[in-house]
Structures are given as structure tokens and as C-alpha cells.
Design a protein around this motif. Structure first.
Motif, PDB file in Angstrom:
ATOM      1  N   ALA A 223       0.815  -1.211   0.000  1.00  0.00           N
ATOM      2  CA  ALA A 223       0.000   0.000   0.000  1.00  0.00           C
ATOM      3  C   ALA A 223       0.853   1.268   0.000  1.00  0.00           C
ATOM      4  CB  ALA A 223      -0.931   0.000   1.214  1.00  0.00           C
ATOM      5  N   VAL A 224       1.905   1.302   0.809  1.00  0.00           N
ATOM      6  CA  VAL A 224       2.727   2.514   0.896  1.00  0.00           C
ATOM      7  C   VAL A 224       3.454   2.807  -0.426  1.00  0.00           C
ATOM      8  CG1 VAL A 224       4.692   3.580   2.070  1.00  0.00           C
ATOM      9  CG2 VAL A 224       2.977   2.325   3.396  1.00  0.00           C
ATOM     10  N   PRO A 225       4.116   1.822  -1.061  1.00  0.00           N
ATOM     11  CA  PRO A 225       4.698   2.129  -2.380  1.00  0.00           C
ATOM     12  C   PRO A 225       3.665   2.554  -3.410  1.00  0.00           C
ATOM     13  CG  PRO A 225       5.644   0.107  -1.494  1.00  0.00           C
ATOM     14  CD  PRO A 225       4.514   0.481  -0.586  1.00  0.00           C
ATOM     15  N   MET A 226       2.460   1.967  -3.367  1.00  0.00           N
ATOM     16  CA  MET A 226       1.417   2.347  -4.311  1.00  0.00           C
ATOM     17  C   MET A 226       1.069   3.833  -4.149  1.00  0.00           C
ATOM     18  SD  MET A 226      -2.382   0.685  -4.854  1.00  0.00           S
ATOM     19  CE  MET A 226      -1.705  -0.952  -4.661  1.00  0.00           C
ATOM     20  N   TRP A 227       0.969   4.279  -2.928  1.00  0.00           N
ATOM     21  CA  TRP A 227       0.665   5.692  -2.669  1.00  0.00           C
ATOM     22  C   TRP A 227       1.815   6.586  -3.143  1.00  0.00           C
ATOM     23  CZ3 TRP A 227       1.973   8.206   2.553  1.00  0.00           C
ATOM     24  CH2 TRP A 227       1.703   9.568   2.498  1.00  0.00           C
ATOM     25  N   LEU A 228       3.064   6.207  -2.802  1.00  0.00           N
ATOM     26  CA  LEU A 228       4.213   7.017  -3.196  1.00  0.00           C
ATOM     27  C   LEU A 228       4.369   7.066  -4.714  1.00  0.00           C
ATOM     28  CD1 LEU A 228       6.833   5.881  -0.509  1.00  0.00           C
ATOM     29  CD2 LEU A 228       5.420   7.945  -0.518  1.00  0.00           C
ATOM     30  N   LEU A 229       4.074   5.956  -5.392  1.00  0.00           N
ATOM     31  CA  LEU A 229       4.161   5.945  -6.845  1.00  0.00           C
ATOM     32  C   LEU A 229       3.064   6.799  -7.473  1.00  0.00           C
ATOM     33  CD1 LEU A 229       5.006   2.181  -7.331  1.00  0.00           C
ATOM     34  CD2 LEU A 229       6.492   4.102  -7.907  1.00  0.00           C
ATOM     35  N   PHE A 230       1.925   6.866  -6.820  1.00  0.00           N
ATOM     36  CA  PHE A 230       0.866   7.776  -7.271  1.00  0.00           C
ATOM     37  C   PHE A 230       1.351   9.224  -7.201  1.00  0.00           C
ATOM     38  CE2 PHE A 230      -2.657  10.578  -5.976  1.00  0.00           C
ATOM     39  CZ  PHE A 230      -3.463  10.487  -7.104  1.00  0.00           C
ATOM     40  N   GLU A 231       2.026   9.568  -6.117  1.00  0.00           N
ATOM     41  CA  GLU A 231       2.580  10.919  -5.988  1.00  0.00           C
ATOM     42  C   GLU A 231       3.639  11.176  -7.055  1.00  0.00           C
ATOM     43  OE1 GLU A 231       1.407  13.114  -4.013  1.00  0.00           O
ATOM     44  OE2 GLU A 231       0.089  11.841  -2.781  1.00  0.00           O
ATOM     45  N   LEU A 232       4.443  10.151  -7.368  1.00  0.00           N
ATOM     46  CA  LEU A 232       5.448  10.299  -8.420  1.00  0.00           C
ATOM     47  C   LEU A 232       4.776  10.561  -9.766  1.00  0.00           C
ATOM     48  CD1 LEU A 232       8.375  10.101  -9.448  1.00  0.00           C
ATOM     49  CD2 LEU A 232       8.045   7.626  -9.645  1.00  0.00           C
ATOM     50  N   GLY A 233       3.662   9.859 -10.021  1.00  0.00           N
ATOM     51  CA  GLY A 233       2.930  10.090 -11.256  1.00  0.00           C
ATOM     52  C   GLY A 233       2.416  11.514 -11.368  1.00  0.00           C
ATOM     53  N   LEU A 234       1.967  12.091 -10.253  1.00  0.00           N
ATOM     54  CA  LEU A 234       1.496  13.481 -10.266  1.00  0.00           C
ATOM     55  C   LEU A 234       2.620  14.456 -10.611  1.00  0.00           C
ATOM     56  CD1 LEU A 234      -0.816  13.558  -7.100  1.00  0.00           C
ATOM     57  CD2 LEU A 234      -1.475  13.249  -9.497  1.00  0.00           C
ATOM     58  N   LEU A 235       3.846  14.131 -10.203  1.00  0.00           N
ATOM     59  CA  LEU A 235       4.982  15.006 -10.489  1.00  0.00           C
ATOM     60  C   LEU A 235       5.444  14.874 -11.946  1.00  0.00           C
ATOM     61  CD1 LEU A 235       7.123  14.486  -7.249  1.00  0.00           C
ATOM     62  CD2 LEU A 235       5.694  16.440  -7.818  1.00  0.00           C
ATOM     63  N   VAL A 236       5.401  13.657 -12.468  1.00  0.00           N
ATOM     64  CA  VAL A 236       5.935  13.398 -13.802  1.00  0.00           C
ATOM     65  C   VAL A 236       4.933  13.778 -14.889  1.00  0.00           C
ATOM     66  CG1 VAL A 236       6.762  11.586 -15.354  1.00  0.00           C
ATOM     67  CG2 VAL A 236       7.452  11.587 -12.953  1.00  0.00           C
ATOM     68  N   ALA A 237       3.638  13.632 -14.622  1.00  0.00           N
ATOM     69  CA  ALA A 237       2.611  13.821 -15.655  1.00  0.00           C
ATOM     70  C   ALA A 237       2.694  15.168 -16.372  1.00  0.00           C
ATOM     71  CB  ALA A 237       1.219  13.611 -15.051  1.00  0.00           C
ATOM     72  N   PRO A 238       2.775  16.315 -15.658  1.00  0.00           N
ATOM     73  CA  PRO A 238       2.840  17.597 -16.390  1.00  0.00           C
ATOM     74  C   PRO A 238       4.058  17.706 -17.293  1.00  0.00           C
ATOM     75  CG  PRO A 238       2.312  17.945 -14.067  1.00  0.00           C
ATOM     76  CD  PRO A 238       2.727  16.512 -14.197  1.00  0.00           C
ATOM     77  N   VAL A 239       5.203  17.200 -16.830  1.00  0.00           N
ATOM     78  CA  VAL A 239       6.422  17.254 -17.653  1.00  0.00           C
ATOM     79  C   VAL A 239       6.255  16.396 -18.901  1.00  0.00           C
ATOM     80  CG1 VAL A 239       8.902  16.794 -17.679  1.00  0.00           C
ATOM     81  CG2 VAL A 239       7.805  17.645 -15.591  1.00  0.00           C
TER      82      VAL A 239
END
Length: 251
Positions: A223-239
Motif C-alpha cells: 500500500a505505501v509504495p502504491m501511494w508514493l508511486l501515485f505521488e510520483l505520477g502526479l509530479l511526472v505527468a505535467p512534464v
């Protein structure tokens, strides 16, 4: 003079190209499997997979085979699985070579990073599961076994468990790719995803409770990596969106 219409000829040419790519991908997979079957260290592949389980058992313990042909079929199954993983870059390249001619330049900039990142993230999820999760989960579970019980897992059941766990973690590590695709296709905005962050966190723990064993260690490990990877996706998506825009979208 050909009686076929241009549409029919184009469709048939695509089918022929697809067949050729599938044949090349299959040949690559067969060559890798053939090498692994004759590789002297192939018999030790299952030993490597079983290492986390054996480390949590008493010294000298071994896994057991309850099926008559299991000692033969299980290592072969593992070798085929490893052959697919090793040949995966070649298979993905054949997929890319098939669809690339029909893409625009900005679309090619979209596909290639997604294919590469998807492969790397899936392998990272499998590695995280093997090197970090298994040892802690097996040790946690073995501590609950009464002293009157001899823990001797069956090799087939153990392999099924390992494969399901690795698949779950590999799929979970694809969360950033899913976020990027949703944002790039315009189905949802980054701002909206940030608004639903609390629901995503709850959903991560619900999914972890479903696909992992009923212990706290494995559930939090997923669960914790899934949440952190979701946050990573939010950072990478606009770029990523800015880098793959067509000239019309950029203007």
C-alpha cells in the motif's frame, strides 16, 4: 490488374506484418528458453526463488514436492517464466516496430518512454517484492507456527504464491504510468487527482488487503509504495504532457 481494393490490400499487409513480428518475437523467446534449458545453472533458478522461504525456516529445512512430476515440471515452469522475462525487451521491440510506422512524431515521443518505463517499473516491482517483502513476510508468518508443526511448504504452492505476489507488485509499480496516461489523454487533470488523494490512499490499502496475505507487513509493503508511486505520477505527468504535445496542442 488486382481485384482487391486499396483498403483490403492495406489490411492484408498489416496482417502480414503482424504475423512476421509475432514470429520474430516467438523465435526470440524460443532461443532464450533453449539457452536457459541447456545452461548449467538453470537447475539452480528455483533454489534462488526459494531462498527467502528457506531463510525463514529452521536450518536444514527444505521444501517438499507432493506431486510425482512436480520436481520436473516446476523447474521447467520457472525456466519458461525466466525466458519470457529475459526476452521481454525483444518482444516489446517487435510491438514497437509494428505500430511505429503509423504514428506521428509527437506520438512516437509518447509511446517509447511508456514502453521503456513500464518494463523497468514492472521489473522494479518484482525486485522489490523479492528482495524486500518476501523475507519479512515469511519470517513474520513463520513466527506464528506452533512448535508442534513442521513448516514444509510444497514447491508448487510456493511457486504459485511467489508468482501471484510478484505479479501484484509488478502491476502496482505501474501506477505512475497509469497516472501519466490518464492525464495525457485528457481524461482527468492533475488538480483533480490531487483532490481525490485521500480516496487513492484508502484504495491502496484496500487493494493491498485483497491481493496480499492477511498480515500487516505485506499489506503495508504494497500500500505505501502504491501511494508514493501515485505521488510520483502526479509530479511526472505535467512534464510528460509538455514533452509529447503536438505543434497544434502547443500553440
Amino acid at each position: 490488374m488486382s481485384s482487391k481494393s486499396p483498403v483490403e490490400e492495406t489490411f492484408i499487409s498489416h496482417l502480414v506484418e503482424l504475423r512476421n513480428r509475432l514470429v520474430k518475437a516467438s523465435i526470440g523467446f524460443a532461443i532464450v528458453c533453449g539457452i536457459l534449458f541447456y545452461w548449467p545453472g538453470a537447475s539452480h533458478i528455483y533454489d534462488f526463488i526459494a531462498a527467502p522461504m528457506l531463510a525463514s525456516l529452521p536450518v536444514g529445512s527444505k521444501l517438499i514436492a507432493t506431486g510425482v512430476v512436480s520436481p520436473f515440471l516446476i523447474p521447467m515452469k520457472v525456466t519458461l517464466l525466466l525466458g519470457f522475462i529475459v526476452s521481454l525487451p525483444w518482444v516489446l521491440y517487435q510491438m514497437w516496430a509494428f505500430i511505429a510506422p503509423g504514428l506521428y512524431t509527437h506520438e512516437k515521443r509518447l509511446i517509447a518512454p511508456l514502453v521503456i518505463s513500464s518494463s523497468l517499473l514492472f521489473m522494479a516491482g518484482v525486485a522489490f517484492c523479492y528482495f524486500f517483502v518476501f523475507g519479512r513476510v515469511f519470517h513474520f508468518i513463520s513466527n506464528f507456527a506452533p512448535s508442534s508443526i513442521a513448516v514444509t511448504p510444497d514447491i508448487e504452492n510456493y511457486l504459485d504464491f511467489v508468482m501471484s505476489m510478484c505479479l501484484a507488485f509488478g502491476a502496482t509499480f505501474e501506477v505512475p504510468v497509469v497516472v501519466v496516461i490518464l492525464v495525457r489523454m485528457g481524461l482527468v487533470s492533475v488538480a483533480k487527482l490531487k483532490e481525490v488523494r485521500p480516496y487513492v490512499i484508502v484504495g491502496a490499502f484496500v487493494i493491498a488487503a485483497i491481493v496480499t496475505p492477511p498480515d500487516v507487513v505485506s499489506q503495508f509493503s504494497l500500500a505505501v509504495p502504491m501511494w508514493l508511486l501515485f505521488e510520483l505520477g502526479l509530479l511526472v505527468a505535467p512534464v510528460f504532457v509538455r514533452a509529447t504535445q503536438s505543434p497544434e496542442e502547443a500553440s
